[in-house]
Design an enzyme around this catalytic site. Sequence first.
Site, PDB file in Angstrom:
ATOM      1  CD1 TRP A 154      -0.976   2.481   2.447  1.00  0.00           C
ATOM      2  CD2 TRP A 154      -2.748   2.000   0.836  1.00  0.00           C
ATOM      3  NE1 TRP A 154      -1.794   3.521   2.355  1.00  0.00           N
ATOM      4  CE2 TRP A 154      -2.796   3.215   1.661  1.00  0.00           C
ATOM      5  CE3 TRP A 154      -3.697   1.541  -0.112  1.00  0.00           C
ATOM      6  CZ2 TRP A 154      -3.866   3.970   1.038  1.00  0.00           C
ATOM      7  CZ3 TRP A 154      -4.695   2.405  -0.425  1.00  0.00           C
ATOM      8  CH2 TRP A 154      -4.789   3.266   0.254  1.00  0.00           C
ATOM      9  CG  ASN A 181      -1.068   7.200   2.399  1.00  0.00           C
ATOM     10  OD1 ASN A 181      -0.666   5.987   3.049  1.00  0.00           O
ATOM     11  ND2 ASN A 181      -1.402   8.252   3.154  1.00  0.00           N
ATOM     12  CG  ASP A 182      -0.194  11.190   2.134  1.00  0.00           C
ATOM     13  OD1 ASP A 182      -0.947  10.784   1.800  1.00  0.00           O
ATOM     14  OD2 ASP A 182      -0.148  11.926   3.430  1.00  0.00           O
ATOM     15  CD  GLU A 187      -5.318  14.295   6.052  1.00  0.00           C
ATOM     16  OE1 GLU A 187      -5.467  13.615   6.921  1.00  0.00           O
ATOM     17  OE2 GLU A 187      -5.410  14.022   4.878  1.00  0.00           O
ATOM     18  CD1 TRP A 189      -7.142  10.638   2.277  1.00  0.00           C
ATOM     19  CD2 TRP A 189      -7.044   8.430   2.627  1.00  0.00           C
ATOM     20  NE1 TRP A 189      -5.742  10.430   2.746  1.00  0.00           N
ATOM     21  CE2 TRP A 189      -5.695   8.895   3.205  1.00  0.00           C
ATOM     22  CE3 TRP A 189      -7.244   7.103   2.516  1.00  0.00           C
ATOM     23  CZ2 TRP A 189      -4.908   8.100   3.212  1.00  0.00           C
ATOM     24  CZ3 TRP A 189      -6.202   6.136   3.093  1.00  0.00           C
ATOM     25  CH2 TRP A 189      -4.892   6.702   3.392  1.00  0.00           C
TER      26      TRP A 189
HETATM   27  C1  FRU Z   1      -2.804  12.187   4.151  1.00  0.00           C
HETATM   28  C2  FRU Z   1      -2.592  11.473   5.562  1.00  0.00           C
HETATM   29  C3  FRU Z   1      -1.659  12.628   6.504  1.00  0.00           C
HETATM   30  C4  FRU Z   1      -0.998  11.363   7.556  1.00  0.00           C
HETATM   31  C5  FRU Z   1      -0.842  10.073   6.287  1.00  0.00           C
HETATM   32  C6  FRU Z   1      -0.958   8.938   7.146  1.00  0.00           C
HETATM   33  O1  FRU Z   1      -3.330  11.267   3.036  1.00  0.00           O
HETATM   34  O2  FRU Z   1      -3.783  11.172   6.109  1.00  0.00           O
HETATM   35  O3  FRU Z   1      -2.287  13.432   7.261  1.00  0.00           O
HETATM   36  O4  FRU Z   1       0.249  11.949   7.972  1.00  0.00           O
HETATM   37  O5  FRU Z   1      -1.878  10.398   5.386  1.00  0.00           O
HETATM   38  O6  FRU Z   1      -0.736   8.061   6.312  1.00  0.00           O
END
Ligand code: FRU
Length: 498
Positions: free
Chosen positions: A50, A52-53, A235, A317
């Site tokens: 997985w 994400n950011d 965020e 998300w």
């Molecule tokens: C944004 C977020 C951030 C956090 C991270 C956790 O997508 O929610 O705020 O640090 O992902 O994976």
Amino acid sequence: MRIPLTLFLFFAMITCSCLSSHAQNEVRKDTNNNESLYRPIIHFSPKKGWMNDPNGMFFQNGVYHLYYQFYPNATVWGPMHWGHATSKDLIHWEHKPIAIYPDSLGLIFSGSAVVDKYNTSGLGTLKNPPIISIFTQHSMEGEKAGKNNFQNQSIAYSNDGGNTWKMYPGNPVIKNPGINDFRDPKVIWHEPTKHWIMALAVKNKVSLYSSENLKDWNFESDFGELLGNHEGVWECPDLFSLPYNGKTYWVLSVSVNPGGPNKGSATQYFVGDFDGHKFSTSSSKTKWVDYGADNYAGVTWYNTGNRKIAIGWMSNWLYAQQVPTDKWRSAMTIARELNLQEVGEEMYLTSMPVKELKFYKSNYLSEGPITQNLPYEINIQGSNINSFTLTLNNEEGESLDFGFDQSTNQYFIDRSFAGVHSFHKDFAALHSAPRISTKSNFSFKVLIDKTSIEIFSDNGLTVMTDIFFPTSPYNNIAIQSQSEEIRKNIKISSLLAK
Ligand code: FRU
């Protein structure tokens, strides 16, 4: 938004046999492991697990480093690590071992990295300046126990150019004052005050802190409680300067989830001034870095000189954990160069694909049959903007429509019939974005990879990024427009390393 066929005097259909029959068979055989159908070619995706950011991006010695929120053991969000990849051209990425693992203070959430050129932290030497990463540590135990101080800011340092990291023993460097959402530190060096400045997302605002050594931080100011979109939590902020017409402007971008212009998560920004202590803006307009559904948590690279380069997480998300890829989930957007543009009284951020993409561009494909596979770039330029719709489709009857609707003055992407969508009720949808430019001439640049479309209109003033999941590759492209100029001016080129 679909333009009725009958309205059009002209209809041009360019048929491309983008895939050989051999390749198509391969894709069909591959249904239990949709690697060849869905793995992007010019976009970064993790080998497995997985993502994400994007996190901690910095440039040094000709190498761009990209870290990212990573859970290696499943294709849904889990205990966060920082994954790592490097690139010399921002397009082709090399996978590196996991850079930072969770420890007793918690998971490794989003954050940034800087080259500590003057060794202000003392964690390296002047000869071999350390790279310092600054991130949130999220304590699962604290959260489960119902505490409100489970997100704290920590640092780690690297003495080998970002490959291996040691945790700073004095962590955390900023303690949580009792606020649930207290995260995603993005740090820059502010030359006029000779201080490090951190932008931190604190619930519904951005707090700025300053430091002389990256270890001791002082609160400076808050921004944004009453400005911008507040439908969701703030965020991943970023604070950076950009020149325009001989003047320096400051941009503060911040992601919000939910609240995006086409539902779910998206990134907004403010253009204004920063005096070393406080960010301020005179505009009260909510502006979006990207109007599509799939560009979130984007931030800029550190140490790229006069260029400001950003990359975002190409998902949302709303459905990121349900998209139909098997071994991995998510990809990053193409890296984008940011600039400013004034329209009327307002300053806007523009994003365009980094210029390095030109090294991947082959001959035009529009003249004669298209025989090459994805990815490709479509360009249309014209002296007068009129409605047009481009359609990508396949033999399964799936199609992705995108273009411009003059009656609403909006660009659009319609992925309602683009392929698999049952994994989330909001996925199949028509997304639209305002045309910000007021000029009659226009430019429309589109990047198509296996599962993504990125539209950069009017030199990056209106940008849209969407993902899609056809059950077999699109092998046709068609354009509809009343304007002969638009139909004639379409140029398609494949994007493969030369
Ligand atoms: C944004 C977020 C951030 C956090 C991270 C956790 O997508 O929610 O705020 O640090 O992902 O994976």
